[in-house]
Write an enzyme that holds these catalytic residues in place. Structure first.
Site, PDB file in Angstrom:
ATOM      1  N   ASP A 183       1.373  -4.218   0.238  1.00 28.32           N
ATOM      2  CA  ASP A 183       1.674  -5.037  -0.941  1.00 28.32           C
ATOM      3  C   ASP A 183       2.849  -5.986  -0.714  1.00 28.32           C
ATOM      4  O   ASP A 183       2.922  -7.030  -1.345  1.00 28.32           O
ATOM      5  CB  ASP A 183       1.898  -4.172  -2.180  1.00 28.32           C
ATOM      6  CG  ASP A 183       2.836  -3.010  -1.963  1.00 28.32           C
ATOM      7  OD1 ASP A 183       3.466  -2.922  -0.895  1.00 28.32           O
ATOM      8  OD2 ASP A 183       2.945  -2.173  -2.884  1.00 28.32           O
ATOM      9  N   ASP A 241      12.371   3.126  -2.231  1.00 29.16           N
ATOM     10  CA  ASP A 241      11.272   4.085  -2.354  1.00 29.16           C
ATOM     11  C   ASP A 241      11.486   5.398  -1.607  1.00 29.16           C
ATOM     12  O   ASP A 241      11.259   6.458  -2.170  1.00 29.16           O
ATOM     13  CB  ASP A 241       9.941   3.485  -1.889  1.00 29.16           C
ATOM     14  CG  ASP A 241       9.391   2.473  -2.866  1.00 29.16           C
ATOM     15  OD1 ASP A 241      10.010   2.278  -3.920  1.00 29.16           O
ATOM     16  OD2 ASP A 241       8.359   1.874  -2.575  1.00 29.16           O
TER      17      ASP A 241
END
Length: 889
Positions: free
Chosen positions: A72, A482
């Site tokens: 992404d 993340d």
């Protein structure tokens, strides 16, 4: 293990680079480059292996072993069968086009396997200043040509796991279709991707948005046309395929069809409503279009879902869902057909976060289903698979969950699922953190277990927020989005675990005490819990600090040169300081909230700050700050600065914006005055590395524009002259978060990327070293009385993880240590951290690293490892330190 990307609009806005992207960049044409020195560098990734969401995997159906993966925010990759690794394909994307590292769709041409296409663009709102594009390659992604589009694409937008939105006509490969977001409809190219035009006959541009009330434009964007699928049974070579199916983000009108090669389109009658069709996969041999439905666009959300089968000859719709809708708490997305056995279909419950994702399999076209795991007697479960994550041991997340949850997890955000069209035994699927796969999938049907392993080596997808390279200990410690961050003792190996205790969702800032580099501090984001942590062993182990009132995010943090105190500027609260390890914080005065803070690398009482064009200085350990009289600095807050090790008050500051001061500044008087370097047009980061041979001043590194050229630059003469060290093939989009040299290796530079992990380069100049060949550790010195605690902390099918604690029980300190034991059942170490291992048959010897050889009397040192095993895994019962037996605890 957690929802680590954008969960809501609020989180999206707060997540910085991962959600909002880099700041808007200068749009003007670059100046012509003057004479600019260049150096030949070798570039690699500091291995993490994965670390982000892989929403798409595409196998070529015309050539065996040709596959691609899209990420992404981190580009696209091609599978290399000979090495079982992924090769990055979009490292040439430059600074001004950083958004083109987000890949919304891939298409591999099965008629001409050399051709591959990528639809690129990261955000459809104003976070990404550029429009999307379709990249085309005739050499499998080694080089690209670009067709700009008149609208934006959203590789990191909601709905990015649906697809594929880009497709090549299997019979006339000059024809491609692209599903656009934001109400822009369906687009077509008839010249192999060179030009594109809207298919004006297509009747429905979609209407679904995740959250129509979101004012940022992130969650309120219409997700548009979501996939295109050709029915290859309705055409012949050189003639455009007649029947085409298209998925639309419209819960009442999700699937359309053309039977005249795209001239006209109709909503398919009788289709289910109330859900979005994430995927549409056609089995032309049996005449079935399979559809995976969810009530939302994903990739995080989705509470209900269905699987349907559409008979293309009769128009019959059949609900083939493996469970009743009332029993779903997830949507379906991952969807694939076994091309060798077309009646075999698989699908994923992509949004089943707890206790795990689920994978379903049918061998009778959806008539009946089996699943990857099931409950025996709740909360106990039985798995059809085993998992071996020894190549990426951090995928356990250091967790110890209660049943029915397990670690490592089967996955989450599992929207990409593909069976190799040439090999029914091979399957790959994407998760929020890696690519998993198996090469013995047929065991599923035979009743024996199949093995799932990471198939991700070479694919590096972390977004990097900060980097440090201490003068001793680990060469690299990283702050990541993340997955928190890692301590690399060997750049060529995957670290065993991300930072834990606490495990931040994203680490925002790192620092170490310059004269005491074993003292390290990190700040970061966490849904609940502390936002700061400390280490006294160079980042190998951590303990949490406490938060001042009001803290909501990590912000920036600085350690005093001697590690005696810390200054922290967290989100949600003003700047604070503490002596010791953050058990009690006091508010700093004279400096505004949100300031970026750093420490002087010589004077432990001196700290610095910057906010909105003003530089601040504290000489009392962060208690009070005074605004500097320096003027002409960047007015905004897109600034990063560092103090030079070994020189009090020597500061370099980079940053700015195209509508104001922008460049690189230098101060030698603790920020009282700054001088702007006239030979640097723009600069966004600055860092220091080992001085060049014969030089007395440390090497400078920056991500900057110099001489009209954007790149990574090095100076060995205090910024008087600059050498570009990257090239046009190695640009990695946006590199403005952090940069640092290595204080021990001349020329080595570590570069933070926004989605391609940590890349590091070594120079061809004299003084560089080969990171593939680390120096052998020195032979440890004598040892003494000792005690050992050996603990197996995790175990899976054919492997396990263990921790070892070695305690000095004698009266004198050790200056080096060497611990030996023998395994009884053929166990073999595959990876070890915080030590240097050798193994000969069953005998293992672990020696100290360069930073943990000194162990005081009564103190302990710890290391851990992963290893392979057989059915039996007996723990060693005897250990020797330098030939002397240790007590076993």
């Amino acid at each position: 293990m957690r929802r680590t990307r954008v969960l809501t609009t609020v989180l999206a806005l707060a997540a910085g680079l991962l959600a909002g992207g880099p700041p808007a960049l200068a749009a003007g044409a670059p100046q012509p480059a003057g004479t600019l020195a260049a150096d030949t560098y070798t570039w690699r990734n500091a291995r993490i292996d994965g670390g982000g969401f892989v929403p798409g995997i595409v196998f070529n159906r015309g050539e065996k072993d040709l596959a691609y993966a899209r990420t992404d925010i981190g580009g696209a990759y091609r599978w290399q069968e000979s090495t079982k690794t992924w090769t990055p394909l979009l490292d040439s994307v430059g600074w001004d086009d950083w958004g083109h590292t987000g890949v919304v769709s891939l298409a591999s041409d099965s008629a001409d396997p050399d051709r591959v296409y990528a639809a690129v663009g990261t955000y459809t709102n104003d976070w990404d200043p550029t429009n999307g594009a379709v990249l085309r390659s005739t050499d499998r992604g080694a080089s690209w040509k670009k067709a700009d589009l008149p609208f934006k694409l959203g590789g990191n937008m909601p709905g990015r796991g649906m697809g594929e939105r880009l497709a090549v006509d299997p019979h006339d490969n000059d024809v491609l279709y692209l599903g656009a977001p934001s109400g822009h409809g369906l687009w077509r190219s008839t010249d192999a991707g060179v030009t594109w035009s809207e298919v004006t006959a297509f009747p429905n541009p979609g209407n679904y948005a995740q959250d129509p009330s979101d004012t940022s434009g992130y969650a309120s964007d219409n997700q548009g046309i979501t996939w295109v699928t050709f029915d290859e049974s309705t055409g012949g070579a050189g003639t455009a395929t007649r029947t085409i199916y298209v998925g639309v983000a419209d819960k009442e009108n999700a699937v359309y069809r053309s039977t005249d090669a795209g001239a006209t389109w109709q909503r398919i009658a009788g289709q289910p409503t109330g859900h979005l069709a994430h995927k549409g996969v056609l089995d032309a041999e049996n005449g079935y279009l399979y559809l995976a439905y969810s009530d939302t666009g994903g990739p995080y959300d989705g509470g209900k879902g269905r699987l349907y089968r559409y008979a293309t000859a009769t128009g019959t719709w059949t609900d083939i869902s493996p469970v009743a809708e009332a029993d779903t708490y997830y949507g379906f997305s991952g969807l694939t057909v076994d091309r060798q056995n077309p009646g075999t279909v698989m699908a994923t419950a992509y949004s089943s976060w707890w206790p795990d994702t689920q994978i379903f399999r049918s061998t009778d076209s959806g008539g009946t289903w089996t699943q990857a795991w099931s409950y025996t007697s709740y909360p106990s479960r039985e798995n059809r698979y085993t998992m071996d994550v020894s190549s990426s041991p951090w995928l356990t997340w250091g967790a110890n969950p209660s049943p029915p949850e397990q670690t490592p997890k089967l996955g989450w955000m599992t929207e990409a699922l593909e069976i190799d069209p040439f090999d029914s035994d091979r399957m790959m699927y994407g998760t929020g953190a890696t690519i998993y796969g198996t090469e013995n999938l047929g065991n599923w049907d035979s009743g024996s277990k199949f093995t799932i392993t990471p198939m991700v080596r070479g694919l590096e997808e972390t977004a990097v927020n900060d980097l440090i390279s201490p003068p001793s200990g680990a060469p690299l410690i990283s702050a990541l989005g993340d997955v928190g961050g890692f301590r690399h003792t060997d750049l060529t190996k995957v670290p065993s675990m991300m930072f834990t205790q606490p495990n931040f969702t994203s680490t925002t800032s790192l620092d170490f005490a310059e004269s005491q580099p074993n003292t390290v501090v990190r700040a970061g984001n966490l849904d609940s819990g502390p936002h700061i942590a400390f280490s006294t062993d160079n980042g190998a182990n951590w303990f949490a600090g406490t938060d001042p009132s009001g803290v909501s995010g990590g912000g920036t943090v600085a350690a005093a040169a001697d590690g005696s105190r810390f200054v922290w500027s967290p989100q949600g609260a003003g700047v604070h300081y503490a002596t010791g390890f953050g058990t009690s914080w006091s508010a700093s005065s004279g400096i505004p909230a949100g300031a970026v803070v750093e420490s002087d690398r010589v004077d432990p009482k001196t700290f610095y700050g910057f906010k909105s064009g003003t530089f601040y200085v504290s000489t009392d350990g962060g208690a009070t700050f005074t605004a500097s009289a320096a003027t002409g600095l960047p007015a905004g807050d897109s600034v990063r600065f560092k103090a030079l090790p070994g020189a009090k008050g020597d500061i370099w500051l980079a940053g700015g914006a195209s509508d104001g001061p922008y460049g690189l500044w230098h101060s030698t008087d603790s920020g009282a005055t700054f001088t702007k370097l006239s030979n640097v047009d723009e600069a966004d980061t600055v860092g220091f590395g080992k001085a060049a041979p014969g030089a007395s001043y440390q090497t400078l590194f920056t991500s900057a524009e110099i001489g009209g050229v954007r790149g990574i630059f090095r100076s060995t003469d205090r910024g008087a002259t600059w050498t570009r060290v990257n090239d046009d093939a190695h640009q990695w989009g946006w590199t403005g978060a952090a940069i640092t040299g290595d204080p021990r290796v001349y020329g080595r530079v570590y570069v933070a990327t926004n989605g391609r992990g940590v890349v590091y380069g070594d120079t061809s100049d004299t003084g560089g070293t080969d990171p593939e060949e680390p120096e052998e550790p020195e032979e440890p010195g004598p040892s003494g009385a000792c005690a050992v605690t050996y603990k197996i902390t995790n175990q899976w099918g054919d492997g396990f993880q263990a921790d070892v604690q070695l305690t000095n029980t004698g009266p004198a300190a050790w200056n080096g240590w060497s611990l030996t034991w023998s395994f009884a059942n053929g166990q073999k170490i595959s990876q070890l951290w915080n030590g240097s291992p050798t193994q000969s048959g069953p005998t293992v010897t672990v020696r100290n690293t360069d930073w943990n050889g000194t162990v005081a009397a009564g103190s302990s040192v710890a290391f851990g490892f992963t290893a392979t095993r057989s059915a039996t895994n007996t723990a060693p019962t005897a250990f020797e330190l330098g030939g002397q037996a240790c007590a076993v605890r």
